[in-house]
Design an enzyme around this catalytic site. Sequence first.
Site, PDB file in Angstrom:
ATOM      1  N   GLU B  59       6.165   8.618  -2.194  1.00  0.00           N
ATOM      2  CA  GLU B  59       6.090  10.063  -2.402  1.00  0.00           C
ATOM      3  C   GLU B  59       6.620  10.508  -3.765  1.00  0.00           C
ATOM      4  OE1 GLU B  59       6.594   8.741   0.499  1.00  0.00           O
ATOM      5  OE2 GLU B  59       5.125   9.723   1.781  1.00  0.00           O
ATOM      6  N   HIS B 128       8.773  16.335  11.537  1.00  0.00           N
ATOM      7  CA  HIS B 128       7.354  16.563  11.211  1.00  0.00           C
ATOM      8  C   HIS B 128       6.938  18.000  11.511  1.00  0.00           C
ATOM      9  CE1 HIS B 128       7.214  12.170  11.262  1.00  0.00           C
ATOM     10  NE2 HIS B 128       5.984  12.181  10.836  1.00  0.00           N
TER      11      HIS B 128
HETATM   12  C1  LIG Z   1       7.916   8.928   3.725  1.00  0.00           C
HETATM   13  C2  LIG Z   1       6.748   8.906   4.657  1.00  0.00           C
HETATM   14  N1  LIG Z   1       5.506   8.916   4.167  1.00  0.00           N
HETATM   15  C3  LIG Z   1       4.440   8.891   4.975  1.00  0.00           C
HETATM   16  C4  LIG Z   1       4.596   8.859   6.328  1.00  0.00           C
HETATM   17  C5  LIG Z   1       3.388   8.846   7.261  1.00  0.00           C
HETATM   18  N2  LIG Z   1       3.269   7.521   7.872  1.00  0.00           N
HETATM   19  C6  LIG Z   1       3.771   7.264   9.095  1.00  0.00           C
HETATM   20  S1  LIG Z   1       3.626   5.660   9.509  1.00  0.00           S
HETATM   21  C7  LIG Z   1       2.834   5.304   8.074  1.00  0.00           C
HETATM   22  C8  LIG Z   1       2.384   3.916   7.792  1.00  0.00           C
HETATM   23  C9  LIG Z   1       3.553   2.999   7.730  1.00  0.00           C
HETATM   24  O1  LIG Z   1       3.143   1.703   7.522  1.00  0.00           O
HETATM   25  P1  LIG Z   1       4.114   0.514   7.805  1.00  0.00           P
HETATM   26  O2  LIG Z   1       5.441   0.798   7.192  1.00  0.00           O
HETATM   27  O3  LIG Z   1       3.444  -0.718   7.360  1.00  0.00           O
HETATM   28  O4  LIG Z   1       4.347   0.540   9.371  1.00  0.00           O
HETATM   29  P2  LIG Z   1       3.259   0.303  10.513  1.00  0.00           P
HETATM   30  O5  LIG Z   1       2.728   1.638  10.871  1.00  0.00           O
HETATM   31  O6  LIG Z   1       2.252  -0.609   9.960  1.00  0.00           O
HETATM   32  O7  LIG Z   1       4.015  -0.291  11.646  1.00  0.00           O
HETATM   33  C10 LIG Z   1       2.718   6.428   7.277  1.00  0.00           C
HETATM   34  C11 LIG Z   1       2.090   6.458   5.956  1.00  0.00           C
HETATM   35  C12 LIG Z   1       5.905   8.877   6.815  1.00  0.00           C
HETATM   36  N3  LIG Z   1       6.153   8.880   8.122  1.00  0.00           N
HETATM   37  N4  LIG Z   1       6.959   8.881   5.968  1.00  0.00           N
END
Ligand SMILES: Cc1ncc(C[n+]2csc(CCOP(=O)(O)OP(=O)(O)O)c2C)c(N)n1
Lengths: 324, 324, 336, 336
Positions: B59, B128
């Site tokens: 971000e 959120h």
């Molecule tokens: C700082 C932030 N940016 C974006 C999001 C939205 N978001 C939630 S889960 C996710 C993907 C996360 O990927 P990963 O860390 O690989 O975990 P996974 O979902 O694959 O278990 C995103 C972009 C968030 N929750 N927090």
Amino acid sequence: MAQVTLVEACRLAALQEMRRDPRVWVLGEDVARGGLFGQYRGFLEEFGDQRVVSTPISESTIMGAGLGAALVGTRPIIEMRIFDFVMCAMDELVNQIAKIRYMFGGQARPAVVVRMPHGIWRNSAAQHSQTLESWFTHIPGVVVAVPATPADAAGLLVAAIRSDDPVLFFDPKNLFPVKGEVAETIAPIPFGQARRMREGSDLTIVTWSATVPAVEEAAGILAARGISADVLDLRTLWPWDEASVCASVARTRRLLVVHEAVTTGGFGAEVLARVVERLGPGAVRAAGRLGQPRVPVPFAPPLEDALKPDAPKVVAAAEALLKA
Amino acid sequence: MAQVTLVEACRLAALQEMRRDPRVWVLGEDVARGGLFGQYRGFLEEFGDQRVVSTPISESTIMGAGLGAALVGTRPIIEMRIFDFVMCAMDELVNQIAKIRYMFGGQARPAVVVRMPHGIWRNSAAQHSQTLESWFTHIPGVVVAVPATPADAAGLLVAAIRSDDPVLFFDPKNLFPVKGEVAETIAPIPFGQARRMREGSDLTIVTWSATVPAVEEAAGILAARGISADVLDLRTLWPWDEASVCASVARTRRLLVVHEAVTTGGFGAEVLARVVERLGPGAVRAAGRLGQPRVPVPFAPPLEDALKPDAPKVVAAAEALLKA
Amino acid sequence: MSGDNRARLVALYGTMCRIRAFEETALAAHRAGEIPGPLHVSIGQEAVAAGVCLNLRTDDRITSNHRGHGHALAKGAGVAGMMEELFGRAGGHCRGKGGSMHIADFSVGMLGANGVVAGGIPIAVGAAQGLRMLGSSAIVCCFFGDGAINRGPFLEGLNWAALYRLPVLFVCEDNGVAAFTRAESVTAGPGVLARSEALGVPALSVDGNDAAAVDDAAARLVAEVRGGSGPRLLHAITYRLMGHTSTDPAAWRETGEVEAARSHEPLPRLRARLLAEGMPARALDAIEGDARAEMSQARGSALSAPWPDPATAWDDVQDNGAMTDDAWPFGAQETV
Amino acid sequence: MSGDNRARLVALYGTMCRIRAFEETALAAHRAGEIPGPLHVSIGQEAVAAGVCLNLRTDDRITSNHRGHGHALAKGAGVAGMMEELFGRAGGHCRGKGGSMHIADFSVGMLGANGVVAGGIPIAVGAAQGLRMLGSSAIVCCFFGDGAINRGPFLEGLNWAALYRLPVLFVCEDNGVAAFTRAESVTAGPGVLARSEALGVPALSVDGNDAAAVDDAAARLVAEVRGGSGPRLLHAITYRLMGHTSTDPAAWRETGEVEAARSHEPLPRLRARLLAEGMPARALDAIEGDARAEMSQARGSALSAPWPDPATAWDDVQDNGAMTDDAWPFGAQETV
Ligand SMILES: Cc1ncc(C[n+]2csc(CCOP(=O)(O)OP(=O)(O)O)c2C)c(N)n1
Ligand SMILES: Cc1ncc(C[n+]2csc(CCOP(=O)(O)OP(=O)(O)O)c2C)c(N)n1
Ligand SMILES: [Mg+2]
Ligand SMILES: [Mg+2]
């Protein structure tokens, strides 16, 4: 009672509490060297490097690690060096620290103190001069402390360190050299109690933090002109002393709120709105605010001076209010 | 005129502008897949991966890179996915984007649009669901847009993309499915002009963003009870339509501000304070605010519902105000 | 196969079955409209949580992310409290205030899921620092996804942990995807191991779908961390069998991708191994059946459990300056 | 020594003399009370700015940090505008609104100093992305200190630049200290080269007090970056001869540390080399003298230059919703 500077008063308060409670510790950049303003001078020598932790320039982690350490039962003082750098740690402060107790249904008590020296200070320009305390009154879960005298800073810092709530402690940078009396043993000052700086009947002036000396000076000038101001220093903005302010305005029927922060969206709006809501508009004859215009803080002295609330501007605002 | 959802209206607006001006582009997580809400559906196919840039979960850099790209003459739409994640990019937004033009004496024009879907939405809980738009009215240098209808969202987004000022565009998440008419060619809507939702004479209700439908419904209920409300949707909070609000309150003498954000420190305080300052308390018979209490947004439906401003609460608040 | 070793594998199998059953039950409940809000399941990734947490003590702490049911269960969080939390009921671990993305159970050292990617990293390093200060021998395990390694706190937190030699085990659960975007398309350089080592945190990779391998690797790293050698990172390579949230069909995946992945998924693999080593199918079926029964019962109880009293919405904000429902009928309207 | 090469060395020497003279003049002016606010000088580090910027075109961009006078001068920023900015005068590049920590001169591609450590990193990568989008062949050079490599944006920015193969040259000016804390005491792992490589950005170290070496290394890296190979990082090892700010005596340094460092400092080294290669001392003295004269003249002019009109305090905030001084005599008082 010793006469000490505000920054020294804070140092003494933290020192007292770190001696009292071994769970209290401090983390932040350069704190082992005494801190940017000397507010931790001698701490490393007395408490060692496990409790006086000079950190990398990693604001997110300074804030977030403080939280983590609180979750397991320590009581960190999180030193942010200059308020503006808190912008690098807002997720940790707003999304995590402020919400974690609630979000987890009361399992967590994030007993941290976040120290954030704020405000205009020696022409430091737009990225080192902000006063955004009003933001945090809008964030459930935190206490907002904005002291202006050595005794209040010391007493509120003691209360902050002992509080199980997270406390955002806004050190007033430009008042660091101001001297005042501080007791040998510093007692906590309860949150939410204003300090009456002066009694009066013609108008109520409410202020806090950096603008307290300007209001003090202005009240003197007004007094010399036969205008008697009832002056309150809020000391904390959440909780804040609504009752004292309303009682005062109910008497004087005139309210002026003065703060260093930008007027638009500043806490002055909340004070004014709340007073009007509680007393009803009919109980008030005039109400106004004096803050900075909605302009970033400029570097050059004549520009900074033009925008900064000072005693002459307070006097002019009060006089305008009395004409209404 | 097509009937489209608010999110589709925004898609059409961005599409129109990206077709019009090759300097406009979009960056953010998953935007090449159409964005979390489908607001960029089809963009990758039409504009390619140089102008539709799916980014890492970074971000700070999404925000800061948008700024850098604006400094060399492109016009980025910075997509932040969910408002709360902006907390991870506050330095870039508040210390850099908002101040850079001023701090550099006018050399820089950070012509970015920051899109931040905000507010309570389907029990997403405390991290959120935030609505902190008032914070940014307190930050000099930025425009704050808070549309509530498909036509307004589209017109304000077009204006935002064409603006040389940085514009913070708060997409109202919970209103994404709401339908309305949007013109074939979307004209920009000037900032600072409220939309009159209903004419009335008994009280003025001011609102914006997520609470617009609740206020609309409440105004209908009030009308059925013989109470005629003059209802304004501010659409932008900075600049905001002080003149229209003051003119309305000068007539009705009663002001209710309704917003989804926490009442304490919300923009309702600014509206109320400014109206009282401008008209004088004597011109107002009653003024009040309805927002969320100073409590984080809880997950469980009965808890969320208890706190969220809705039509019955607006009706009750309006009726209380009329008794004053 | 020694009895000890078999007991470990059985324990792993039991935990994995419980995680799978919990999440399949939750998915069904979500589809039936019983669970509000977003729901992120870790179906296919159970071996990581199970294998790591088997090496943790109750007083060890963990931090988790948005996909944290498995971590919580493996750490010993109470099922009823978890299920009720998902359902938003008063008996949830967070009294219905958190939901799936904010499950925490401090009584077993589960310091919370997190709605912010990488949000648990600074908390974990601070918890480790605090524990050391208090003289505890407990360690902290910090779970995050491959998406988190592109956020600043990853760098800051690992540098910090290495600098102060903190007892933290970082676990990067690499399912190859962040939300709807493939990890490789947003991650430059040689990967998380290199990043970790460059920050002073020794790291190793493991097949995250092989529960026994995860257990072995975690055992080694946990011993090092607990022994005072400073932080370590475990890179567990796995696969997310479902979409990002319960409502995401993940339609953008390549044809056959998920089917191919199914053949590597951790539960049948461990089952096959246990069968090969002489464990009777009946016994394994019983474990699985028990897990399903437990979760289905938890669903039933949660569904009939009481909602939180709306008055509790005002609780647990803060002590100083707390608002109450009488102070707020409708904003500040009581006084106008 | 070829004429070309000598011309380069002379150019380096000239730039370094100008930076040194500028900062010594500014320091004196600050001590005399002529310059308000904080002042961070880079005395001892001049070779980095000079050596890198000699390889940049005017339409290349740079971003800088709080210690940015050298970067700005080497990039070609006007001296009068810089000095007046330090003095807070109307003729400053930022019309007196920025001061030392916010010097920018967009006319020569200097996109600004920054008061936030690592603040220039995301801006630089975005500028590079924007330039490529616009079809420009310009590159971006991003200066930051050793302290910045512990902040999140370092990881995010390098990953980003590598991912999109952006034309960015990162320059880590490693003076071994961040404010009052030694870099090694807050930085874990093998260092910035390893961090950079782990993020997909090839990197090399150079003696940052050897102007010619910096020039050589920068020439190579700039060619690679401009050639489309993606980002590069230059790690320039140098030494900060003065305290953190103009008022910091840096008393905590070890005895003899600064004296020892003086023998490696870049100006005498380059001077010795030029002398050894046959350049007459007189010519070098003239370069130095000219630099001093230029800066002393700039100081004099700045001191007598007009202050900004207070009315300009309201300019350049924003177009929409701009306030004016008539709208704000004292808050909202005109209407009460
Ligand atoms: C700082 C932030 N940016 C974006 C999001 C939205 N978001 C939630 S889960 C996710 C993907 C996360 O990927 P990963 O860390 O690989 O975990 P996974 O979902 O694959 O278990 C995103 C972009 C968030 N929750 N927090
Ligand atoms: C985010 C942030 N944190 C802290 C500071 C305060 N600060 C200013 S300069 C500095 C030290 C920076 O060290 P380095 O990056 O090595 O640059 P140097 O001063 O050595 O040139 C610090 C901590 C800041 N400006 N920004
Ligand atoms: Mg992933
Ligand atoms: Mg340094």
